[in-house]
Enzyme design. Structure first.
Site, PDB file in Angstrom:
ATOM      1  CB  CYS A 189       1.081   8.702  -1.716  1.00  0.00           C
ATOM      2  SG  CYS A 189       1.907   7.916  -2.769  1.00  0.00           S
ATOM      3  CB  CYS A 227      -1.623   9.522  -6.748  1.00  0.00           C
ATOM      4  SG  CYS A 227      -1.353   9.252  -4.470  1.00  0.00           S
ATOM      5  CG  HIS A 265      -1.175   4.428  -3.807  1.00  0.00           C
ATOM      6  ND1 HIS A 265      -0.755   5.974  -4.436  1.00  0.00           N
ATOM      7  CD2 HIS A 265      -1.251   3.954  -3.859  1.00  0.00           C
ATOM      8  CE1 HIS A 265      -1.182   5.235  -5.716  1.00  0.00           C
ATOM      9  NE2 HIS A 265      -2.558   3.954  -4.750  1.00  0.00           N
ATOM     10  CG  ASP A 287     -12.371   1.089  11.634  1.00  0.00           C
ATOM     11  OD1 ASP A 287     -13.947   1.605  12.302  1.00  0.00           O
ATOM     12  OD2 ASP A 287     -11.703   0.427  11.763  1.00  0.00           O
ATOM     13  CB  CYS A 311       2.701   8.646  -6.620  1.00  0.00           C
ATOM     14  SG  CYS A 311       1.801   7.230  -6.666  1.00  0.00           S
ATOM     15  CG  ASP A 323     -10.605  -1.460  18.910  1.00  0.00           C
ATOM     16  OD1 ASP A 323      -9.879  -1.622  20.073  1.00  0.00           O
ATOM     17  OD2 ASP A 323     -11.074  -2.740  18.123  1.00  0.00           O
TER      18      ASP A 323
HETATM   19 ZN   LIG Z   1       0.382   7.237  -4.391  1.00  0.00          ZN
END
Ligand SMILES: [Zn+2]
Length: 416
Positions: A323, A321, A359, A283, A326, A108
């Site tokens: 990630c 999920c 996550h 963002d 998970c 920015d």
């Molecule tokens: Zn996750």
């Protein structure tokens, strides 16, 4: 120069350090799927960009950020300019080297941070005046200084310094002054930019909630032909209906073959609706901030992991999920990270903040990945309906702003 060429079904355009390939357009809404190729590699749009304030995403390493699939993250010029400061950035060769990040960075301008963090900041034609938070000495951030800092940071996308007002300001004369000044400051930023061949400057459309002023600003900014275009000043407490009207009024006027970045938004509903309105990049600090408060973002809404109901829940944070927290561990007999473990540490130990940050960032990136696939298959309206149905099992509770914004681009959420 902005040469346009047409390939089979893809439309492309490129400038010195950015190539934009428009892959698909939704046949109902204004949603688009594209590839934006930057100096540190290609990124798929639509895209959510996590915010790494101090050149690090609080609590996770560059490797963990890379593992979420992130290929473009945001750094704050204001924070990097204060510490380590421009000399150190020049000595090390920029923020990529400083933080060991080989993918893309967007910075920015520093102006918004100043106005929002420092109550004593005042804006004049010269720049933003403020008192140093370190020792109270008067300082001035000019368009030239902001660009010089961003040139030292070496970010792939740099933002012009703009005059930001909260959209809810009732002072229309001041709003017009800020919009016109932002255009003048863009000219100063373009003149000061030393690295147009390796860094892309985006302009920022201002004009508050006044659609005519926004349209006028769009015309002025588009005429200056920057590699990308941002819609700024939103997420400042305006009604969601107003937010959607501004985004829709701007995207309607913007060229097809440039990336469109709506600054400062991150709630999943806001992303899904903004994509339908024709925006590509977003963002927000919210997904990582809320992780530090113990909250997990999921398809079915937010889970407060501090709640007692998770104390003996041995499932993952979110079933299915992908990630690092998970996804199931492949070794036999091994268990992944459980909700019970996250609950036990939530808002107490940093490990829970790290896990939830990973996550939540993954969730946001994956939401945009799935949206992109749906656009390419021309199934975005069905994707949007499914998304809202999962989040609000009772259709009576669909947010009215989303219903009306989506109706404006051909999706009737309430239709059975
Ligand atoms: Zn996750």
């Amino acid at each position: 120069m902005w040469p346009v060429r047409r390939m089979a079904s893809t439309m492309s355009a490129s400038s010195a350090a950015l190539r934009f390939d428009l892959i698909a357009k939704c046949s109902t809404t204004r949603a688009r799927a594209s590839v934006m190729t930057l100096p540190h590699g290609p990124v798929n749009l639509p895209l959510f960009m996590p915010v790494a304030t101090q050149a690090s995403l609080k609590g996770i390493t560059p490797e963990q950020l890379e593992d979420t699939g992130c290929r473009l993250c945001l750094n704050n010029t204001y924070h990097l300019g204060l510490k380590p400061g421009q000399e150190v950035l020049d000595a090390v060769g920029g923020a990529h080297k400083l933080q060991g990040w080989k993918h893309n960075i967007l910075t920015d301008s520093g102006g918004f941070q100043m106005v929002s963090l420092l109550k004593l900041a005042t804006v004049t034609e010269e720049g933003v005046r403020f008192l140093s938070p370190h020792d109270g000495t008067p300082m001035l951030l000019t368009p030239e200084h902001s660009i010089s800092l961003q040139n030292s940071i070496g970010s792939d996308i740099i933002m012009q310094l703009d005059d930001v007002l909260v959209t809810t300001s009732p002072d229309l004369a001041r709003m017009r002054e800020a919009m016109e000044r932002s255009v003048r400051w863009l000219d100063r930023c373009i003149a000061a930019h030393k690295n147009p061949h390796s860094q892309n400057m985006f302009c920022i459309i201002q004009g508050g909630l006044d659609l005519d002023m926004r349209r006028e600003c769009c015309r002025e900014m588009v005429a200056r032909d920057t590699p990308g275009i941002a819609i700024g000043g939103l997420s400042g407490g305006e009604a969601k209906d107003d937010f959607c009207r501004v985004v829709a009024a701007c995207t309607e006027q913007l060229p097809d073959l440039k990336p469109r970045y709506v600054m400062g938004i991150g709630y999943p509903e806001d992303l899904v609706v903004s994509v339908a309105l024709g925006a590509d990049m977003f963002d927000c600090v919210w997904p990582t901030r809320t992780a530090r408060f113990g909250n997990a973002i999921t398809k079915h809404g937010m889970l407060n992991m501090k709640r007692e109901m998770f104390a003996a829940d041995f499932g993952p944070i979110e079933e299915g999920c992908g990630c690092a927290c998970c996804r199931p561990i492949e070794e036999e007999g091994a268990m992944g990270i459980t909700r019970a473990f996250v609950h036990h540490n939530a808002a107490k130990e940093t490990v829970a903040a790290h896990l939830l940050t990973i996550h939540n960032v993954y969730y946001q990136l994956n939401l945009m990945r799935e949206a992109r696939e749906a656009i390419i298959e021309d199934k975005y309206p069905a994707f949007v309906k499914e998304f809202f149905a999962r989040l609000y099992p009772d259709r009576q509770s669909f947010p009215s702003w989303a219903v009306s914004a989506l109706r404006g681009v051909g999706i009737d959420l309430l239709e059975t």
